[in-house]
Motif scaffolding. Structure first.
Motif, PDB file in Angstrom:
ATOM      1  N   GLU A 174      -2.637  23.085 -27.334  1.00 29.13           N
ATOM      2  CA  GLU A 174      -1.793  21.905 -27.088  1.00 29.13           C
ATOM      3  C   GLU A 174      -2.119  21.351 -25.714  1.00 29.13           C
ATOM      4  N   SER A 196       2.869  25.874 -29.485  1.00 28.88           N
ATOM      5  CA  SER A 196       3.755  25.253 -30.478  1.00 28.88           C
ATOM      6  C   SER A 196       3.380  25.873 -31.824  1.00 28.88           C
ATOM      7  N   GLN A 198       2.073  24.510 -34.189  1.00 27.62           N
ATOM      8  CA  GLN A 198       1.210  23.510 -34.819  1.00 27.62           C
ATOM      9  C   GLN A 198       0.376  24.046 -35.991  1.00 27.62           C
ATOM     10  N   LYS A 201       2.412  25.447 -38.964  1.00 23.35           N
ATOM     11  CA  LYS A 201       3.126  24.484 -39.826  1.00 23.35           C
ATOM     12  C   LYS A 201       2.135  23.770 -40.728  1.00 23.35           C
ATOM     13  N   ARG A 220       4.234  27.588 -22.717  1.00 16.84           N
ATOM     14  CA  ARG A 220       3.048  27.001 -22.089  1.00 16.84           C
ATOM     15  C   ARG A 220       3.032  27.350 -20.604  1.00 16.84           C
ATOM     16  N   GLN A 234      11.623  23.071 -29.332  1.00 16.80           N
ATOM     17  CA  GLN A 234      11.316  21.838 -30.068  1.00 16.80           C
ATOM     18  C   GLN A 234      11.980  21.890 -31.431  1.00 16.80           C
ATOM     19  N   HIS A 453      -3.817  13.610 -28.050  1.00 19.31           N
ATOM     20  CA  HIS A 453      -2.694  14.366 -28.626  1.00 19.31           C
ATOM     21  C   HIS A 453      -3.132  15.821 -28.753  1.00 19.31           C
ATOM     22  N   HIS A 454      -3.581  16.258 -29.894  1.00 12.06           N
ATOM     23  CA  HIS A 454      -4.224  17.561 -30.013  1.00 12.06           C
ATOM     24  C   HIS A 454      -5.347  17.441 -31.037  1.00 12.06           C
ATOM     25  N   ARG A 494      -2.282  14.489 -39.749  1.00 13.11           N
ATOM     26  CA  ARG A 494      -3.305  15.486 -39.413  1.00 13.11           C
ATOM     27  C   ARG A 494      -4.593  15.263 -40.191  1.00 13.11           C
TER      28      ARG A 494
END
Ligand code: ASP
Length: 590
Positions: A174, A196, A198, A201, A220, A234, A453-454, A494
């Motif tokens: 991230e 996260s 990420q 998910k 982080r 989050q 973003h990522h 994504r």
């Protein structure tokens, strides 16, 4: 142990015998009568003791000190006429105690247990369990609870499943530094804490879960900043077979629900949307605070034929002159102008110029080199009147915008342009979607493209071809939600094709071998049929901080680190003994 909570007693309880328990908030001796304010989570109530009427309880009360924990039995009475306290909900009554039992004694607390104390933040965090006894902190905990409950209710009704993902895992990118956990069982190997959920998910989408959410802790290792902590929470969500508009709509309805259920407010939706580039050009920021103006103005054309050497050289190379007009500030003090110059320089600008428009002259460090036409040009383009100040940065794109963006935020602070929070005022909540950012930004330091973003963010389908010819021009299918100048959530559609994911890795300098080593496990999943998917992750600490009108998230985290990232309560981080290090196959070099 009790029949009622202290803070919930009302006039309707008069005549009842009650048992209450809590902390001695205050003890006052008034010529023979002792008053005790007894406090629990719901508030405090006045307890009275007369030496003749309640001799035993009175004797016990004499020994009480602040923060002793006691159980009290007594009868609720209406207060005598004139002795009511309209400022507290229990102000119409008092409890005449018949017995007092001390359950625990207390040292004198290091600060008063009440709102608006001036104890340092360090001290408050060191004794956080006492700090949390204060009404405003309990109110924060309650608000946080309500926000999370509204989120859970909303997603449950929308058919989402709440699913947990691992905390001890492999590094997730991230853009921050990872926290690492040495493996005891595999010498030399490390786990990482997730920045996260990420990747997990996305795997849940490949697993067919379709709609996922989680109140997720993210970890982080970042430098301190007011909207950051090592760990934060989050609302993480992801959806399959949807487009960006559906995710944006779902998120807006979630925000509506949060504000309705926790503050009783009706937010106006849809929130306004702004293109990323427009946001940079108008506000010098991708998370502009729209509660005040001070928009950026491009004055480059005014200086097309300028004799000002610095401007000339910047503009001839494609640079820009970007201005802000500040009403009525022509006389701004030199020390403020110097401070603003520093703000611009910290963002990489060479300097900050200014023109103060006075009655029939200007004040400016450039006064001698500015032509009449330039002065008039700036006045006209900026709509400046006598008494106004115009600040200008001339630099490359986007440095000129970003530097003026920082100047804009500083000005708002300096000139007190942000109104105090009035939650009922619809103008108090300036939501904004900032959409269509670039997929990559060029890192001069690393000499490579970095994801904005990522790396799992999808480029706009129709722009995929540009990935080969002009990666910097490719727009992402991504969106950030901004509230009052903070990014309170970011998300994207994504990449769901393995070939495209590999290409993006390659562009950001992750070669095939590294991609395989770091993300092979993840890429493998895409070989088994990944649905189109996307999601977002609003930051709960940031939302609650904004709701409370705070400018940092430490105040809404039950047990935070200080602003300098220390933990005075536990003393962590601290050294561990040699044996533990050995077990973990670690050697300290310090
Ligand atoms: N994982 C992202 C983040 O933490 C959010 C997202 O793309 O859903 O910022």
């Amino acid at each position: 142990m009790r029949t009622h909570l202290c803070g919930e007693l009302r006039a309707s309880h008069a005549g009842e015998t009650v048992k209450i328990a809590g902390w001695v908030h205050r003890r006052r001796d008034h010529g023979g009568v002792i008053f005790i304010d007894l406090r629990d989570r719901e508030g405090w109530v006045q307890v009275t003791l007369h030496p003749e009427e309640q001799p035993e309880a009175y004797a016990a009360a004499e020994k009480l000190r602040a923060e002793y924990v006691v159980a009290i039995t007594g009868e609720v009475h209406a207060r005598p006429k004139g002795a009511e306290n309209p400022n507290i909900p229990t102000g119409e009554i008092e409890v005449k105690a018949s017995s007092i039992e001390v359950l625990a004694e207390s040292e004198t607390p290091p600060f008063l247990i009440e709102d608006d104390i001036d104890a340092s933040e360090e001290l408050r965090i060191r004794y956080r369990y006492l700090d949390l006894r204060r009404p405003e902190m309990l109110q924060m905990l309650r608000l946080r609870h309500k926000v999370v409950k509204a989120i859970r209710d909303f997603f449950d009704e929308e058919g989402f499943l709440e699913i947990e993902t691992p905390i001890i895992t492999k590094a997730t990118p991230e853009g921050a530094r990872d926290f690492l956990v040495p493996s005891r069982l595999e010498p030399g190997n490390f786990w990482a804490l997730p920045q996260s959920p990420q990747l997990f998910k996305q795997l849940l989408m490949i697993a067919g879960v379709d709609r996922y959410y989680q109140i997720a802790r993210c970890l982080r290792d970042e430098d301190p900043r007011s909207d950051r902590q090592f760990e934060f929470t989050q609302l993480d969500m992801e959806m399959s077979f949807v487009d960006q508009a559906t995710i944006i709509d779902t998120t807006e309805r979630m925000f509506k629900r949060i504000f309705k259920d926790s503050l009783g407010l009706d937010l106006q939706t849809p929130f306004p949307t702004m293109n990323y580039r427009e946001s940079i050009e108008r506000y010098g920021s991708d998370k502009p605070d729209l509660r005040y103006g001070l928009e950026l103005i491009d004055v480059t054309s005014v200086f097309a034929d300028t004799q000002i050497k610095m401007f000339q050289s910047v503009i001839s190379k494609g640079g820009l002159a970007i201005a802000i007009r500040v009403e009525g500030q022509a006389q701004m003090a030199r020390k403020d102008l110097d401070a603003l110059t520093l703000v611009a320089k910290n963002l990489g600008a060479g300097g900050l110029a200014w023109i103060g428009f006075k009655e029939d002259e200007i004040s400016s460090p450039l006064a001698r080199v500015l032509s009449k036409a330039e002065i008039e040009g700036v006045r006209k383009t900026c709509g400046a009147s006598t008494g106004d100040l115009v600040l200008i940065v001339c630099d490359s794109d986007p440095t000129a915008f970003m530097a003026m963006g920082a100047v804009r935020t500083d000005l708002a602070d300096r000139l007190d342009l942000i109104p105090a929070l009035v939650p009922e005022d619809p103008e108090a909540w300036k939501f904004l979607w900032v959409v269509d950012p670039p997929v990559f930004e060029w890192s001069e330091e690393e000499k490579r493209w970095d994801p904005v973003h990522h790396p799992f963010t999808a480029p706009k389908a129709e722009q995929e071809a540009l990935l080969d010819s002009d990666p910097g021009a490719v727009t992402a299918e991504a969106y950030d939600i901004v509230l009052n100048g903070w990014e309170v959530g970011g998300g994207s559609m994504r990449i769901h094709r393995p070939d495209l994911q590999r290409k993006v890795f390659e562009l950001i300098g992750i070669d095939e071998e590294t991609a395989k080593r770091r993300f092979g496990w993840f890429l493998k999943a895409f070989e088994f049929g990944a649905p189109p998917h996307g999601g977002i992750a609003p930051g709960i600490d940031r939302i609650v901080a904004k709701m409370m009108g705070l400018d940092h998230i430490r105040g809404v985290i039950p047990f935070p680190k200080t602003g300098a990232y220390t933990d005075p309560m536990t003393g962590a981080p601290d050294p561990v003994d040699q044996r533990t290090l050995k077990e973990l196959h670690l050697k300290s070099t310090d």
